[in-house]
Design an enzyme around this catalytic site. Structure first.
Site, mmCIF file in Angstrom:
data_model
loop_
_atom_site.group_PDB
_atom_site.id
_atom_site.type_symbol
_atom_site.label_atom_id
_atom_site.label_comp_id
_atom_site.label_asym_id
_atom_site.label_seq_id
_atom_site.Cartn_x
_atom_site.Cartn_y
_atom_site.Cartn_z
ATOM 1 C CB SER A 11 -0.865 0.052 1.272
ATOM 2 O OG SER A 11 -1.554 1.267 1.552
ATOM 3 C CE1 TYR A 25 -4.199 -3.215 5.878
ATOM 4 C CE2 TYR A 25 -3.537 -0.784 5.453
ATOM 5 C CZ TYR A 25 -3.778 -1.977 4.724
ATOM 6 O OH TYR A 25 -3.958 -2.250 3.706
ATOM 7 C CE LYS A 41 -1.588 -4.585 3.463
ATOM 8 N NZ LYS A 41 -1.604 -6.019 3.087
#
Ligand code: NAD
Ligand code: UDP
Length: 341
Positions: free
Chosen positions: A124, A149, A153
């Site tokens: 992302s 989160y 990543k």
């Protein structure tokens, strides 16, 4: 090619399955259905004429993953599976680290055990943190993630990089998605989050259709042309095609690579609202609210590396994204009305 799509029943995975099938590949969808509906395979069949193979299972189940990689004679893995709600990750960090980090480790161990060393990972643009300059290039430093989160990543990218350094016969491509929106033009698959959507586009769509009363615009005092946040929105079908384009590169090269998938231009929240109103013919009332914690003012991609390496570039414009997003919302609203009657 036979490609295992972990999380293949979800939003981006299902669109990628369509594109892969249409390109003559055989996707195998592996998903624990924690955020997806079993009906997705039937919908893909309606679109492509063939239901993809679906296996219900969890990526943390290493023995099962090994079995699937072997039995299905998998050539490469596209790894979408994971939890993705930023706000929820702040409240439930252990669930996010378990699902995303432990899940990825188990998957990698299963791949190593079966000799499948070709992986494309859903990363992302959040890994860049607060941009120091725009557009964002892959050579720019990764930043400080503002939530668990985002940290998963970043950590997974680093795990994959270490793995490729330790064993140069692996090929791991981290696709850094910007903001995927829209839906398949058929309206059969798209993004339909449970409860109140966190992301802009599904929220706007529900306001336009009357399922929600008003859009809260988080901040109108950013240093952007109209004061609202600016993002690089990309049609989910373009994003799906980006995976298909990355596949031959992944098969024919070794080592680690991070590649942006974006359109290369930003739209503000208010520009999205205007474009959606135009596409839907509906009014989207807005309410200016304070900034959302952790948000950055603006980000957009330099997508030239994906063009150079994969021969890929986005084809859809903002009108296409809003038209297809609205079409999907109408399909969903009609389905819900039918269920209730
Ligand atoms: P999604 O939730 O629709 O799809 C993820 C799928 O993974 C779901 O079908 C879910 O059931 C499955 N899953 C979750 N945990 C699993 C597990 N332990 N085992 C097996 N299956 C599991 O999300 P999406 O929008 O399609 O996102 C796909 C990937 O792309 C995610 O990794 C997400 O973090 C990443 N990503 C998404 C966006 C976005 O805006 N949608 C942006 C950047 C990156
Ligand atoms: N946004 C908003 N209202 C909402 C949801 C999002 O104003 O209900 C804004 C958000 O502040 C950001 C942009 O829309 O500027 C995109 O947010 P989204 O959550 O879709 O994606 P992000 O870029 O945060 O991953």
């Amino acid at each position: 090619m036979r490609v295992l799509l972990t999380g293949g029943m979800g939003f981006i995975g299902s669109h990628t399955a369509v594109v892969l099938q249409e390109g003559g590949h055989e996707p195998v969808l592996y998903d624990n259905l924690s955020n997806a509906d079993r009906a997705v395979t039937g919908r893909i069949e309606q679109i492509t004429g063939k239901a993809p193979k679906f296996i219900e299972g969890d990526i943390r189940d290493q023995a099962r993953m090994e079995e699937v990689l072997r039995d299905e004679k998998i050539d490469a893995v596209i790894h979408f599976a994971g939890l993705k709600a930023v706000g929820e990750s702040v409240v439930k960090p252990l669930e996010y680290y378990d699902n995303n980090i432990i899940g990825t480790l188990r998957l990698l161990e299963a791949m190593r055990a079966t000799g499948v060393k070709r992986l494309i990972f859903s990363s992302s643009s959040t890994v860049y943190g607060t941009p120091q300059s725009l557009p964002l290039r892959e050579s720019d430093p990764t930043g400080e993630a503002t939530n668990p989160y985002g940290r998963t990543k970043l950590q997974i990218e680093e795990i994959l990089s270490d793995l490729c350094r330790a064993d140069p016969t692996w090929s791991c491509i981290c696709l850094r998605y910007f903001n995927p929106i829209g839906a398949h033009p058929s309206g059969l698959i798209g993004e339909d989050p449970n409860g109140i959507p966190n992301n802009l586009m599904p929220y706007v769509a529900r306001v336009a259709s009357g399922r929600l009363p008003v859009l809260n615009v988080f901040g109108n005092d950013y240093d952007t042309p109209d004061g609202t946040g600016v993002r690089d929105f990309i049609h989910v079908m373009d994003l799906a095609r980006g995976h298909a384009a990355a596949l031959p590169y992944c098969m024919s090269h070794e080592g680690w690579k991070a590649v942006n998938l974006g359109c290369g231009r930003g739209y503000s929240v208010l520009e999205i609202v205007a474009a959606f109103e135009k596409a839907s013919g509906r009014k989207v009332p807005v309410n200016f609210a304070p900034r959302r914690a952790g948000d950055i003012a603006a980000n957009w991609a330099d997508p030239s590396l994906a063009r150079e390496l994969f021969g890929w570039e986005a084809q859809c414009n903002i009108e296409d994204m809003c038209r297809d997003g609205w079409n999907f919302e109408q399909h969903r609203a009609a389905e819900l009305a039918q269920k209730q009657s």
